[in-house]
Scaffold this active site. Structure first.
Site, PDB file in Angstrom:
ATOM      1  N   CYS A 103       0.805  -1.232   0.000  1.00 41.96           N
ATOM      2  CA  CYS A 103       0.000   0.000   0.000  1.00 41.96           C
ATOM      3  C   CYS A 103       0.834   1.276   0.000  1.00 41.96           C
ATOM      4  O   CYS A 103       0.305   2.357  -0.275  1.00 41.96           O
ATOM      5  CB  CYS A 103      -0.933   0.007   1.202  1.00 41.96           C
ATOM      6  SG  CYS A 103      -2.008  -1.446   1.281  1.00 41.96           S
ATOM      7  N   HIS A 235      -2.477   7.615   6.800  1.00 41.52           N
ATOM      8  CA  HIS A 235      -2.754   6.430   5.986  1.00 41.52           C
ATOM      9  C   HIS A 235      -4.204   6.015   6.194  1.00 41.52           C
ATOM     10  O   HIS A 235      -4.910   5.715   5.226  1.00 41.52           O
ATOM     11  CB  HIS A 235      -1.790   5.300   6.377  1.00 41.52           C
ATOM     12  CG  HIS A 235      -1.846   4.116   5.474  1.00 41.52           C
ATOM     13  ND1 HIS A 235      -1.556   4.189   4.132  1.00 41.52           N
ATOM     14  CD2 HIS A 235      -2.177   2.820   5.714  1.00 41.52           C
ATOM     15  CE1 HIS A 235      -1.689   2.995   3.574  1.00 41.52           C
ATOM     16  NE2 HIS A 235      -2.060   2.146   4.521  1.00 41.52           N
ATOM     17  N   HIS A 273      -9.653   2.733  -0.813  1.00 44.31           N
ATOM     18  CA  HIS A 273      -8.219   2.477  -0.713  1.00 44.31           C
ATOM     19  C   HIS A 273      -7.712   1.967  -2.058  1.00 44.31           C
ATOM     20  O   HIS A 273      -8.025   0.861  -2.481  1.00 44.31           O
ATOM     21  CB  HIS A 273      -7.971   1.445   0.384  1.00 44.31           C
ATOM     22  CG  HIS A 273      -6.527   1.289   0.766  1.00 44.31           C
ATOM     23  ND1 HIS A 273      -5.519   2.049   0.203  1.00 44.31           N
ATOM     24  CD2 HIS A 273      -5.909   0.443   1.659  1.00 44.31           C
ATOM     25  CE1 HIS A 273      -4.368   1.689   0.725  1.00 44.31           C
ATOM     26  NE2 HIS A 273      -4.578   0.718   1.615  1.00 44.31           N
TER      27      HIS A 273
END
Length: 832
Positions: A103, A235, A273
């Site tokens: 990620c 995040h 995401h």
């Protein structure tokens, strides 16, 4: 290939190009334009390409499902090629690679690019990332990992947080040294990464201590007060473990000495995401905030998660409404963490240069902006964007730099003239393949006084007249004062005034780097032509004209030709008539392809043509200025590249904060369909048993074109459409893309036509027998088409199929235009 900047991909390769690769190339070009750069500015430079990419969900389709010999999967879909192809197409010489830290991949790529610039390895960098959700099995793996939200929403920092929703994203940024930048969205103060290493809880468990260590080292290195941050883009994935670990790390390291709560947020609550490209998305959100002065709010946040003490005790505050920044420091930090332990943190500061008076220039000159694009829509979109920006000189200057020369595959050209009052004129054309010739003639300019008075607003013209005046002052002629202050002139000033104005226009054309194919002149216009061609310098040109002027003052026998010139002079002029005379305005083409400037003179086309007036331009009070700009725009449409930026006051780069983006106005030509792997398990399962059902509905984008298939007043499903569905079914049975399967149809019988339903859908059932290849297409309970289909073996594919076509002599052939063909079809009942 229509979606690539330059050539280099043959047809088969283009169909074996990963979809992310196509999108990344488009976004890279858009980012270059947005930076105020022409793609050629980067050619041969030490510009690196750094992309954050984890995996391609179409890998199975490229490498396992499609096993024909016609594919080029490794050169089109292998992940490193996504970066290499950008370097290849843009002719870049810097490093080119991808980073994969799950990620945090794109922010790792950003850190690599930042470090490469700092140590001198590259001068600039293209940084990006991509992620497309194309296969459900990847989402299934994430679900089994326990990170996906069952209800499909990301509730970052909220007590109800139960994971995130996956999303698609493709993003590209340009990273440059400040001294080279024409646009700055943000200044990068520092970037740093680290890794969790071993964790007793497991490799996917986020490490709060590692994050604390990263933040402490980061702010010690960059020498920025960690307690002065304006905002932190976290995040923030909304997972049960990730949010508390990150939230507490931010609280421990960044809030201790703050007097006000630290504002935090996560773009994942808004757009989901996007995993490897989430870092680029976070930077984009911060840029939006800095450019507009407002922080975009989080959604799905109601109750703070009790494990995050900073939220409960008020040291951290999640932004839930659109709010302005609470300070003017403009310091924004961005976190990005990979589930394998790759952590990254960057710090940016807003562009401190503030826009003055909305960018509206101090002068009153209309702006000419020339643009190019792949389609007519691309030109229109750019023109509309210019109008909506209310004549922002900085925005215009960026466009001047981008479109100052040819851009490959930009087939359309256009221009727009805008003033502080709004749009004055616009045009769009498809230029000829070969650039037109540009012929210009000089001579008597009857309205030189009015023309020159208006053009004095251009500094290059005014400077030229001033230089000319230095040679005329000793002769008692004051053209400079006459034009600048609009003072009276005498009849004796007409020739010298006409000369000064035409020299001024020549100097404008020289500043714009416009050189004619040929220039001509009659009377003293020959001197101006020689000056334009570089045969005479300014002093020699003026001396020659002074001699002519003195002759005119001493005798009345010499006349400037205006239909009454002496036979000798008339013959001299008419000798050029064949090349100069015509009926075409600037931008139109004569039969021989030459480009002419049409004037009011009965025989000779002269410089007055450049300055024809029109009602629309006169209403704007700048009739000659506007006509000059229209002429320059028309030359651009015909393939010339006037350096328009040199016509206006210099804009200091980088442009101010708040200057409109260019990239949203860039449009591509997507008329050609490219293969995109799609997953449909139901269709695959059905087809593997030799049967398949297809629903056809006009409101479905895939089938909307059928609405135009009208035969005898009925909207019918096309006959070849049945065959194509059979072809697709056979391809699914064999596990091969239809684009790479050549087939033969035999014994086809079209039993009946099928009318499209205005509402609802048609249900077709296709059956193909694996052994014989016999097929049947059924609608309702009755067959529509029957026949046989089989695949051509590879060794047979190169064989030609002969057709018994009638041999029609060319003399008997009847040429038909598109309009004629559709008319003939309509007469026969086919209303296409």
């Amino acid at each position: 290939m229509s979606t690539l900047l330059r050539t280099g991909l043959h047809e088969r390769q283009s169909h074996s190009l990963d979809t992310m690769g196509r999108l990344l190339q488009e976004k890279a070009v858009e980012a270059i334009f947005d930076a105020g750069l022409h793609p050629a500015d980067l050619e041969g430079t030490r510009t690196g390409v750094f992309l954050g990419i984890c995996f391609s969900e179409s890998d199975k389709s490229w490498f396992c499902d499609n096993l024909t010999s016609h594919t080029y999967a490794f050169t089109g879909a292998e992940r490193s090629m996504l970066a290499h192809r950008i370097s290849y197409f843009l002719k870049l010489r810097g490093p080119s690679y991808i980073t994969d830290t799950a990620c945090s991949s794109s922010l790792y790529a950003f850190e690599n690019a930042y470090r490469a610039i700092r140590v001198g390895e590259v001068d600039a960098a293209i940084v990006g990332g991509a992620s497309l959700c194309l296969h459900p099995f990847v989402s299934l793996q994430f679900a089994r990992l326990g990170v996906l939200s069952p209800d499909g929403s990301c509730k970052a920092f909220d007590e109800a947080g139960n994971g995130y929703a996956r999303s698609d994203a493709v993003g590209v940024l340009i990273l440059q040294k400040s001294k080279d930048a024409k646009r700055i969205y943000a200044q990068v103060l520092h970037a740093k990464t680290n890794c969790d290493g071993y964790k007793s809880q497991g490799i996917t468990f986020p490490s709060g201590p590692a994050q604390v260590s990263l933040l402490n080292e980061f702010y010690e290195e960059c020498d920025v007060d960690r307690y002065s941050l304006s905002y932190v883009e976290a995040h923030g994935t909304g997972t049960l473990v990730g949010d508390p670990e990150e939230g507490n790390a931010i609280d421990v390291t960044l809030t201790k000495k703050r007097k006000t709560p630290l504002l935090i947020g996560s773009t994942k609550s808004n757009i989901g995401h996007s995993e490897p490209v989430s870092g680029i998305c976070a930077i984009t959100k911060c840029i939006i905030a800095m450019e507009n002065g407002f922080i975009p709010p989080n959604i799905h946040y109601n109750t703070p998660r009790k494990e995050i003490k900073g939220l409960i005790e008020g040291r951290l505050e999640v932004v839930t409404e659109k709010i302005p920044f609470r300070d003017d420091r403009g310091l924004l930090a961005i976190n990005s963490f990979g589930f394998g332990g790759g952590n990254c943190h960057i710090l940016v500061r807003k562009n401190l240069k503030e826009k003055v008076n909305s960018g509206i220039p101090e002068d009153n000159l209309p702006r000419l902006v020339c643009v190019s694009g792949r389609t007519e829509e691309a030109i229109t979109c750019l023109q509309n964007g210019i109008v909506s920006n209310k004549l922002d000189a900085e925005y215009v200057s960026l466009l001047h730099n981008v479109f100052r020369k040819n851009i490959q595959n930009h087939l359309y050209r256009g221009y727009i003239v805008v003033s502080k009052k709004g749009e004055i004129a616009r045009s769009t054309k498809l230029p000829p393949i070969a650039k037109s010739n540009f012929h210009i003639a000089f001579g008597e300019l009857h309205n030189w006084y009015n023309i020159g008075s208006q053009l004095m607003e251009f500094s290059s013209f005014a400077d030229s007249v001033q230089r000319t005046q230095q040679y005329l002052g000793s002769h008692g002629t004051h053209i400079w004062n006459a034009l600048l202050h609009k003072s009276a002139v005498t009849d004796n000033d007409n020739i010298l005034g006409s000369l000064a104005v035409q020299i001024g226009i020549v100097d404008i054309l020289n500043v714009l780097e416009l050189k004619p194919t040929a220039s001509f002149g009659y009377s003293f216009g020959e001197l101006v032509s020689a000056y334009y061609d570089g045969i005479l310098n300014l002093e020699e040109t003026i001396k020659g004209c002074l001699i002519i002027n003195e002759s005119l003052n001493k005798t009345n026998d010499f006349k400037i030709y205006n239909g009454n010139q002496s036979d000798n002079n008339k013959g001299k002029v008419q000798g050029k008539e064949g090349m100069l005379n015509g009926d075409h305005d600037i931008g139109e083409h004569a039969a021989n392809g030459d480009l002419h400037l049409n004037g009011s003179d009965p025989i000779i086309e002269d410089l007055a043509a450049i300055l024809k007036t029109s009602n629309s331009s006169a209403e704007n009070g700048k009739s000659y200025v506007v006509q000059l700009l229209n002429t320059l725009g028309s030359l651009y449409e015909c393939g010339f590249n006037p350096q328009i930026a040199k016509l206006y006051p210099t804009v200091d780069f980088p442009v101010s904060r708040g200057t409109e983006m260019i990239s949203p106005f860039i449009k591509w030509n997507h008329n050609r369909q490219m293969f995109v792997p799609q997953y449909d398990q139901d269709i695959i399962n059905e087809a593997q048993h030799g049967a398949r059902g297809v629903k056809v509905q006009i409101t479905d984008q895939e089938w909307s074109y059928i609405e135009g298939h009208i035969v005898d007043g009925r909207n019918l499903f096309p006959a070849t459409g049945y065959l194509y569905m059979v072809w697709q079914t056979l391809a699914l049975i064999k596990g091969v893309s239809v684009k790479f399967m050549n087939v033969v149809f035999e014994n086809c019988k079209f039993i009946r036509a099928t009318a499209m339903a205005k509402k609802g859908y048609l249900q077709f059932n296709i059956t193909v027998q694996k052994g014989t290849g016999n097929f049947e297409v059924v609608e309702g309970d009755s067959p529509v088409v029957t026949g046989r289909i089989y695949e051509i073996e590879e060794e047979q594919q190169s064989e030609n199929i002969s057709y018994d076509l009638p041999d029609i002599p060319k003399s008997e052939a009847l040429p038909l235009t598109s309009k004629d063909i559709y008319k003939e079809l309509r007469l026969r009942g086919y209303h296409y």
